[in-house]
Every structure is written in structure tokens, then in C-alpha cells.
Design an enzyme around this catalytic site. Structure first.
Site, PDB file in Angstrom:
ATOM      1  N   THR A 146       0.815  -1.213   0.000  1.00 18.04           N
ATOM      2  CA  THR A 146       0.000   0.000   0.000  1.00 18.04           C
ATOM      3  C   THR A 146       0.850   1.265   0.000  1.00 18.04           C
ATOM      4  O   THR A 146       1.997   1.256   0.462  1.00 18.04           O
ATOM      5  CB  THR A 146      -0.907   0.015   1.254  1.00 18.04           C
ATOM      6  OG1 THR A 146      -1.582   1.269   1.356  1.00 18.04           O
ATOM      7  CG2 THR A 146      -0.086  -0.174   2.524  1.00 18.04           C
ATOM      8  N   ASP A 147       0.267   2.361  -0.478  1.00 21.23           N
ATOM      9  CA  ASP A 147       0.957   3.651  -0.418  1.00 21.23           C
ATOM     10  C   ASP A 147       0.982   4.222   0.994  1.00 21.23           C
ATOM     11  O   ASP A 147       1.737   5.162   1.284  1.00 21.23           O
ATOM     12  CB  ASP A 147       0.315   4.654  -1.386  1.00 21.23           C
ATOM     13  CG  ASP A 147      -1.153   4.953  -1.093  1.00 21.23           C
ATOM     14  OD1 ASP A 147      -1.735   4.314  -0.189  1.00 21.23           O
ATOM     15  OD2 ASP A 147      -1.729   5.814  -1.775  1.00 21.23           O
ATOM     16  N   GLU A 148       0.198   3.655   1.903  1.00 21.13           N
ATOM     17  CA  GLU A 148       0.120   4.206   3.261  1.00 21.13           C
ATOM     18  C   GLU A 148       1.421   4.048   4.032  1.00 21.13           C
ATOM     19  O   GLU A 148       1.637   4.720   5.047  1.00 21.13           O
ATOM     20  CB  GLU A 148      -1.051   3.585   4.020  1.00 21.13           C
ATOM     21  CG  GLU A 148      -2.387   3.908   3.383  1.00 21.13           C
ATOM     22  CD  GLU A 148      -3.573   3.603   4.285  1.00 21.13           C
ATOM     23  OE1 GLU A 148      -3.459   3.781   5.509  1.00 21.13           O
ATOM     24  OE2 GLU A 148      -4.619   3.179   3.752  1.00 21.13           O
ATOM     25  N   LYS A 170       2.163  -3.099   7.458  1.00 19.72           N
ATOM     26  CA  LYS A 170       2.477  -3.298   6.035  1.00 19.72           C
ATOM     27  C   LYS A 170       3.904  -2.860   5.732  1.00 19.72           C
ATOM     28  O   LYS A 170       4.598  -3.493   4.922  1.00 19.72           O
ATOM     29  CB  LYS A 170       1.486  -2.539   5.156  1.00 19.72           C
ATOM     30  CG  LYS A 170       0.094  -3.145   5.111  1.00 19.72           C
ATOM     31  CD  LYS A 170       0.081  -4.562   4.537  1.00 19.72           C
ATOM     32  CE  LYS A 170       0.332  -4.571   3.045  1.00 19.72           C
ATOM     33  NZ  LYS A 170       0.192  -5.952   2.482  1.00 19.72           N
ATOM     34  N   TYR A 195      -2.032  -0.223  11.000  1.00 19.49           N
ATOM     35  CA  TYR A 195      -2.135  -0.915   9.708  1.00 19.49           C
ATOM     36  C   TYR A 195      -0.926  -0.623   8.829  1.00 19.49           C
ATOM     37  O   TYR A 195      -0.248  -1.538   8.355  1.00 19.49           O
ATOM     38  CB  TYR A 195      -3.414  -0.500   8.975  1.00 19.49           C
ATOM     39  CG  TYR A 195      -3.367  -0.802   7.492  1.00 19.49           C
ATOM     40  CD1 TYR A 195      -3.211  -2.113   7.039  1.00 19.49           C
ATOM     41  CD2 TYR A 195      -3.433   0.226   6.541  1.00 19.49           C
ATOM     42  CE1 TYR A 195      -3.132  -2.393   5.681  1.00 19.49           C
ATOM     43  CE2 TYR A 195      -3.364  -0.048   5.192  1.00 19.49           C
ATOM     44  CZ  TYR A 195      -3.217  -1.360   4.767  1.00 19.49           C
ATOM     45  OH  TYR A 195      -3.134  -1.641   3.429  1.00 19.49           O
TER      46      TYR A 195
END
Length: 354
Positions: free
Chosen positions: A132-134, A162, A158
């Protein structure tokens, strides 16, 4: 044969369905079937010999070893993850277990399997990690979009979990030479999306006559990527990506949350007008923001376009219309996933924000 983890979840199931629409190469689909895994999404593959579903946990090393030995896949595409920021705030332990421990366990099983391969089978094997870009943190209004070299700065349990999984995948390439690929995507939307996320939640609540809860001032910005475009990008990276590389996948669609909700309401006003008249916009309700809510994400996907000739086929407008039309045509699927447990979660997450 390819092995997919998390193939009953939103992106994973879309990928399995998309893969078997365009290829006769069989898929072994491994999913633990948590709340977000739904076999009804895979119903179009009932009786299809190309699709084998196995209920298993990626944290179970013996199960992963057995699957790899039995099916001998040429590639693993790793979607399995806990993925909802709000849930990670309420219960971070599950995210560390699945995203960090699970990815580590899968990497160890894959490494042992890969080390036994010989010749072209060993050379051609790939471990594709979907992220993810998060992991990159939050951007200011005028900041340049995330690139593949943006330093990691995760802000939620989260995204931290990741980020940990990304680092493990990178380490297995640099330490053991494992042939890995990583993609970091922006916010996905589309068919079969579990209605805890913004777009499907708004559609479901709008049709049910419920409030449309928008966090804070609604100006948090995300780059929106239609799930079909994401599937196409993963196929391309798996086919031609350079081992050890990271590729960002984005839709070039920066929208703030309020823009997204307004566009959804306007679409529904056209496609499914309210019985009592008026606009679905009247149901919008601003609620207390979530802790640590990142202000802006934006993906620079030029590396993927430049090196692998991929770019999204859908605009936000065309992708969102397809999404709304799918939900309107598949209300039985929505009713099935919005069970008592789902309603309890919504009460926990949104009840205290009003």
C-alpha cells in the site's frame, strides 16, 4: 500454476476472477476466510477446474509448506492482509500477526520451496508482494506524490504492519537472493469491496436511507485506483517486472473524501433516485475524525508506465460509475456481507463519533 493468498478478499478475488478470464493457467487460492473473505465473490468459478480453493492461514507454516510441495506454483502473489485502518486502531494485534508474522511465515516457506527448485523453475519463480501507499506516511497539500524512493513513515498500526512486511520482502531479496517483486498501490475501489471502506459504505448507507458519515472536514485526499486497473498492473509486473524492484501503482485520481461522496450521491441521484425525492447529499453527516488520519496520499506511477508500459484504463468517473452500477445490480451480495457482525462493527467505529 500460480498461488494466490487472500484470494477471497476484495482485491485478491478480483485478481483471481480477472486472471481466469484471460488465462487458462490454474490458480490455487489460499484464504483464511476472516470477516472480509467471501466465497460468494468466487461463485462464478464454481465447478471451474482451473480454480482450487484452500482454506488456510498464512501464519501456519506446515500448511504453507504442504501447499507449495503439492501444487508447485511458478509464482506466489501475496494479497492476504488485514487492511482497514479503523480496525487497526481498535485492534492492532491482528494486523501485526497477519501482516508481519504471516508474511514472514510465507516468505520462509517460499524460500525453502525455491531453494529446492532447479534450472528454469528456480530462475522463473517469483514472489509478488502486494502492498500500500500508506507505508509512505502523509503528504502536505503542495508535496510531490510518493515515489518508490520516498522514505517510509507509517502513521497507523495498519500501515506500520504493512511497512514491516515490505521490509521483510526487501530483506529476503538482499539477504537470500529470493526473486521478489513489490507493488505499492493507492486506494482501490470497485466491485466486491467490503462495505467498511469509504465508497461501498457510502453506497450501502445511501440506499438504506442512513447517514453518510464523513470524517472531520472531509478534505483528506486519496489517489483512487479502479481495482481492474490494479489487477492489470499486477499481471504486468509479474510478467515483466525486474526482480527486487518496487513499483507504485496509482490511478492519477486525487480526490478529497467530500468530492468522492458528492460524486457518488450525484450518480445515485441519476441511477437510483430517492423515493422521497431530493438528493442523497442530504444524508451527508460530518463525524469526529479518526486518530492519526493522514491528510493526503498521492502516487507517482511513472516508473511503472516508463519501464513496463502500464497506465490505468479507467478515469475516476468511468470507474466510479461501473462500481455504483455493480452495487445496484448486486444487492444480494451486499446484504449477505453486511451481517450482524458487520453491523456491530459499524456501531463500534461510528457510534462514538456522532
Amino acid at each position: 500454476m500460480i498461488l494466490i493468498t487472500g484470494g477471497a478478499g476484495f482485491i485478491g478475488a478480483n485478481f483471481v476472477l480477472d486472471w481466469l478470464r484471460g488465462s487458462d493457467e490454474p490458480v490455487v487460492n489460499v484464504d483464511k476466510l476472516t470477516y472480509a473473505g467471501n466465497l460468494k465473490t468466487l461463485a462464478p468459478l464454481d465447478g471451474d477446474a482451473r480454480h482450487t480453493f484452500v482454506r488456510a492461514d498464512i501464519c501456519d507454516r506446515s500448511a504453507m509448506d504442504s501447499l507449495l510441495a503439492k501444487y508447485a506454483p511458478r509464482a506466489i502473489v501475496h494479497f492476504a492482509a488485514e487492511s482497514h485502518v479503523d480496525r487497526s486502531i481498535h485492534g492492532p494485534a491482528d494486523f501485526v500477526q497477519t501482516n508481519v508474522v504471516g508474511t514472514f511465515t510465507l516468505l520462509e516457506a517460499a524460500r525453502a520451496y525455491w531453494n529446492k527448485l532447479e534450472g528454469s523453475a528456480r530462475e522463473g519463480f517469483r514472489f509478488h508482494h502486494v502492498s500500500t501507499d500508506e507505508v509512505y506516511g502523509s503528504l502536505g497539500v503542495d508535496d510531490a506524490p510518493f515515489t518508490e524512493t520516498t522514505p517510509y513513515a507509517p502513521n497507523s498500526p495498519y500501515s506500520a504492519s504493512k511497512a514491516g512486511s515490505d521490509h521483510l520482502v526487501r530483506a529476503y531479496f538482499h539477504t537470500y537472493g529470493m526473486p521478489v517483486l513489490t507493488t505499492n498501490c493507492s486506494n482501490n475501489y470497485g466491485p466486491y469491496h467490503f462495505p467498511e471502506k469509504l465508497i461501498p459504505l457510502m453506497i450501502a448507507n445511501a440506499l438504506a436511507g442512513k447517514p453518510l458519515p464523513v470524517y472531520g472536514d472531509g478534505l483528506n485526499v486519496r489517489d483512487w485506483l479502479y481495482v481492474g486497473d490494479h489487477c492489470a498492473a499486477i499481471r504486468r509486473v509479474l510478467e515483466a517486472g525486474k526482480v527486487g524492484e518496487v513499483y507504485n501503482v496509482g490511478g492519477w485520481n486525487e480526490k478529497n473524501n467530500l468530492e468522492v461522496v458528492h460524486t457518488l450521491c450525484d450518480l445515485l441521484d441519476t441511477l437510483k433516485p430517492r423515493e422521497q425525492g431530493g438528493s442523497y447529499r442530504e444524508q451527508i453527516t460530518f463525524v469526529k475524525d479518526r486518530p492519526g488520519h493522514d491528510r493526503r496520499y498521492a502516487i507517482d506511477a511513472r516508473k511503472l508506465e516508463r519501464e513496463l508500459n502500464w497506465k490505468p484504463a479507467e478515469t475516476f468517473e468511468t470507474g466510479l460509475r461501473k462500481t455504483v452500477e455493480w452495487y445496484l445490480a448486486n444487492q444480494e451480495w451486499v446484504a449477505d456481507v453486511t451481517s450482524g457482525a458487520y453491523r456491530e462493527w459499524v456501531d463500534v467505529n461510528y457510534g462514538g463519533r456522532r
